[in-house]
Design a protein around this motif. Structure first.
Motif, PDB file in Angstrom:
ATOM      1  N   ALA A  19       0.810  -1.224   0.000  1.00 41.70           N
ATOM      2  CA  ALA A  19       0.000   0.000   0.000  1.00 41.70           C
ATOM      3  C   ALA A  19       0.841   1.272   0.000  1.00 41.70           C
ATOM      4  O   ALA A  19       0.516   2.233  -0.707  1.00 41.70           O
ATOM      5  N   LEU A  20       1.933   1.297   0.771  1.00 33.29           N
ATOM      6  CA  LEU A  20       2.700   2.529   0.928  1.00 33.29           C
ATOM      7  C   LEU A  20       3.936   2.629   0.055  1.00 33.29           C
ATOM      8  O   LEU A  20       4.337   3.730  -0.319  1.00 33.29           O
ATOM      9  N   HIS A  21       4.561   1.501  -0.245  1.00 30.45           N
ATOM     10  CA  HIS A  21       5.835   1.534  -0.957  1.00 30.45           C
ATOM     11  C   HIS A  21       5.776   0.900  -2.345  1.00 30.45           C
ATOM     12  O   HIS A  21       6.808   0.746  -2.992  1.00 30.45           O
ATOM     13  N   GLY A  22       4.599   0.508  -2.784  1.00 34.65           N
ATOM     14  CA  GLY A  22       4.442  -0.034  -4.127  1.00 34.65           C
ATOM     15  C   GLY A  22       5.020  -1.417  -4.342  1.00 34.65           C
ATOM     16  O   GLY A  22       5.273  -1.813  -5.480  1.00 34.65           O
ATOM     17  N   GLN A  23       5.230  -2.174  -3.273  1.00 31.58           N
ATOM     18  CA  GLN A  23       5.735  -3.547  -3.419  1.00 31.58           C
ATOM     19  C   GLN A  23       4.707  -4.374  -4.174  1.00 31.58           C
ATOM     20  O   GLN A  23       3.514  -4.291  -3.928  1.00 31.58           O
ATOM     21  N   LYS A  24       5.169  -5.177  -5.096  1.00 28.44           N
ATOM     22  CA  LYS A  24       4.287  -6.037  -5.870  1.00 28.44           C
ATOM     23  C   LYS A  24       4.029  -7.342  -5.124  1.00 28.44           C
ATOM     24  O   LYS A  24       4.955  -7.949  -4.592  1.00 28.44           O
ATOM     25  N   LEU A  25       2.781  -7.743  -5.063  1.00 28.03           N
ATOM     26  CA  LEU A  25       2.410  -9.018  -4.454  1.00 28.03           C
ATOM     27  C   LEU A  25       1.782  -9.888  -5.534  1.00 28.03           C
ATOM     28  O   LEU A  25       0.668  -9.641  -5.967  1.00 28.03           O
ATOM     29  N   ASP A  26       2.539 -10.898  -5.982  1.00 25.95           N
ATOM     30  CA  ASP A  26       2.022 -11.783  -7.020  1.00 25.95           C
ATOM     31  C   ASP A  26       1.187 -12.892  -6.395  1.00 25.95           C
ATOM     32  O   ASP A  26       0.980 -12.941  -5.176  1.00 25.95           O
ATOM     33  N   ALA A  27       0.714 -13.813  -7.226  1.00 23.67           N
ATOM     34  CA  ALA A  27      -0.150 -14.889  -6.761  1.00 23.67           C
ATOM     35  C   ALA A  27       0.551 -15.764  -5.720  1.00 23.67           C
ATOM     36  O   ALA A  27      -0.066 -16.184  -4.736  1.00 23.67           O
ATOM     37  N   GLY A  28       1.831 -16.007  -5.916  1.00 26.08           N
ATOM     38  CA  GLY A  28       2.584 -16.809  -4.954  1.00 26.08           C
ATOM     39  C   GLY A  28       2.665 -16.139  -3.593  1.00 26.08           C
ATOM     40  O   GLY A  28       2.515 -16.793  -2.555  1.00 26.08           O
ATOM     41  N   ALA A  29       2.891 -14.827  -3.590  1.00 25.92           N
ATOM     42  CA  ALA A  29       2.949 -14.083  -2.326  1.00 25.92           C
ATOM     43  C   ALA A  29       1.602 -14.110  -1.629  1.00 25.92           C
ATOM     44  O   ALA A  29       1.514 -14.303  -0.409  1.00 25.92           O
ATOM     45  N   ALA A  34      -0.785 -16.363  -2.008  1.00 24.51           N
ATOM     46  CA  ALA A  34      -1.052 -17.726  -1.545  1.00 24.51           C
ATOM     47  C   ALA A  34      -0.264 -18.023  -0.267  1.00 24.51           C
ATOM     48  O   ALA A  34      -0.803 -18.601   0.689  1.00 24.51           O
ATOM     49  N   GLY A  35       0.986 -17.595  -0.239  1.00 23.52           N
ATOM     50  CA  GLY A  35       1.808 -17.796   0.952  1.00 23.52           C
ATOM     51  C   GLY A  35       1.240 -17.082   2.169  1.00 23.52           C
ATOM     52  O   GLY A  35       1.195 -17.644   3.269  1.00 23.52           O
ATOM     53  N   MET A  36       0.786 -15.859   1.979  1.00 20.75           N
ATOM     54  CA  MET A  36       0.189 -15.122   3.097  1.00 20.75           C
ATOM     55  C   MET A  36      -1.112 -15.783   3.544  1.00 20.75           C
ATOM     56  O   MET A  36      -1.423 -15.811   4.738  1.00 20.75           O
ATOM     57  N   GLY A  37      -1.858 -16.324   2.593  1.00 17.71           N
ATOM     58  CA  GLY A  37      -3.072 -17.046   2.956  1.00 17.71           C
ATOM     59  C   GLY A  37      -2.755 -18.263   3.808  1.00 17.71           C
ATOM     60  O   GLY A  37      -3.463 -18.557   4.786  1.00 17.71           O
ATOM     61  N   LEU A  38      -1.665 -18.963   3.471  1.00 18.00           N
ATOM     62  CA  LEU A  38      -1.254 -20.120   4.266  1.00 18.00           C
ATOM     63  C   LEU A  38      -0.779 -19.707   5.659  1.00 18.00           C
ATOM     64  O   LEU A  38      -1.032 -20.415   6.644  1.00 18.00           O
ATOM     65  N   ILE A  39      -0.106 -18.560   5.743  1.00 12.42           N
ATOM     66  CA  ILE A  39       0.324 -18.057   7.050  1.00 12.42           C
ATOM     67  C   ILE A  39      -0.894 -17.766   7.918  1.00 12.42           C
ATOM     68  O   ILE A  39      -0.954 -18.161   9.093  1.00 12.42           O
ATOM     69  N   ILE A  40      -1.864 -17.076   7.365  1.00 11.68           N
ATOM     70  CA  ILE A  40      -3.091 -16.766   8.112  1.00 11.68           C
ATOM     71  C   ILE A  40      -3.791 -18.050   8.525  1.00 11.68           C
ATOM     72  O   ILE A  40      -4.235 -18.195   9.670  1.00 11.68           O
ATOM     73  N   ALA A  41      -3.855 -19.015   7.604  1.00 10.39           N
ATOM     74  CA  ALA A  41      -4.484 -20.303   7.930  1.00 10.39           C
ATOM     75  C   ALA A  41      -3.737 -20.991   9.064  1.00 10.39           C
ATOM     76  O   ALA A  41      -4.358 -21.551   9.984  1.00 10.39           O
TER      77      ALA A  41
END
Length: 138
Positions: free
Chosen positions: A105-115, A117-124
């Motif tokens: 949101a603040l620094h324009g970092q790109k979050l692709d599908a892999g990122a 999915a990985g964050m979804g697994l972390i939350i899970a």
């Protein structure tokens, strides 16, 4: 957001921490409030670190240093009642997701599908620990 997640987790706390180590709900709930604060401060400090430009800007550098010190203090308070592995899993997992979203949101970092999915697994994983693990103290 970290504080909100901690609130959700502490609402699931039982009357006592465990049968062997009976601690009233208030103590467990306070631990998760401390953990939420530790997460929020760590996220703030890491965001400030990016803005400090290698610690060459004074205000973001000070925010970073103070944020990390306070974050570790609250994490240490959490560890008085929450098992180390559980507290660290929640602290690091939620922190990773929040930092990634703030960087996007603040620094324009790109979050692709892999990122994503990985964050979804972390939350899970954090949810599984808190909802189903007897090690989590609830």
């Amino acid at each position: 957001m970290g504080v909100a997640l901690a609130f959700v987790f502490c609402r699931r706390a039982p009357r006592y921490f465990s049968t062997m180590d009976a601690k009233p709900t208030g103590i467990v709930m306070n631990a998760y409030v401390y953990l939420g604060g530790a997460i929020a401060l760590e996220v703030m400090a890491t965001t400030a670190m990016k803005s400090s430009e290698g610690f060459t800007r004074l205000v973001p550098s000070l925010i970073c240093g103070v944020g990390y010190v306070l974050s570790f203090y609250l994490l240490a308070q959490t560890l008085k009642t929450v098992p180390t592995g559980i507290a660290y899993a929640i602290w690091s997992g939620v922190g990773i997701v929040l930092i990634s979203l703030i960087a996007w949101a603040l620094h324009g970092q790109k979050l692709d599908a892999g990122a994503m999915a990985g964050m979804g697994l972390i939350i899970a994983g954090v949810l599984v620990i808190n909802l189903f693990s007897k090690s989590a103290g609830h």
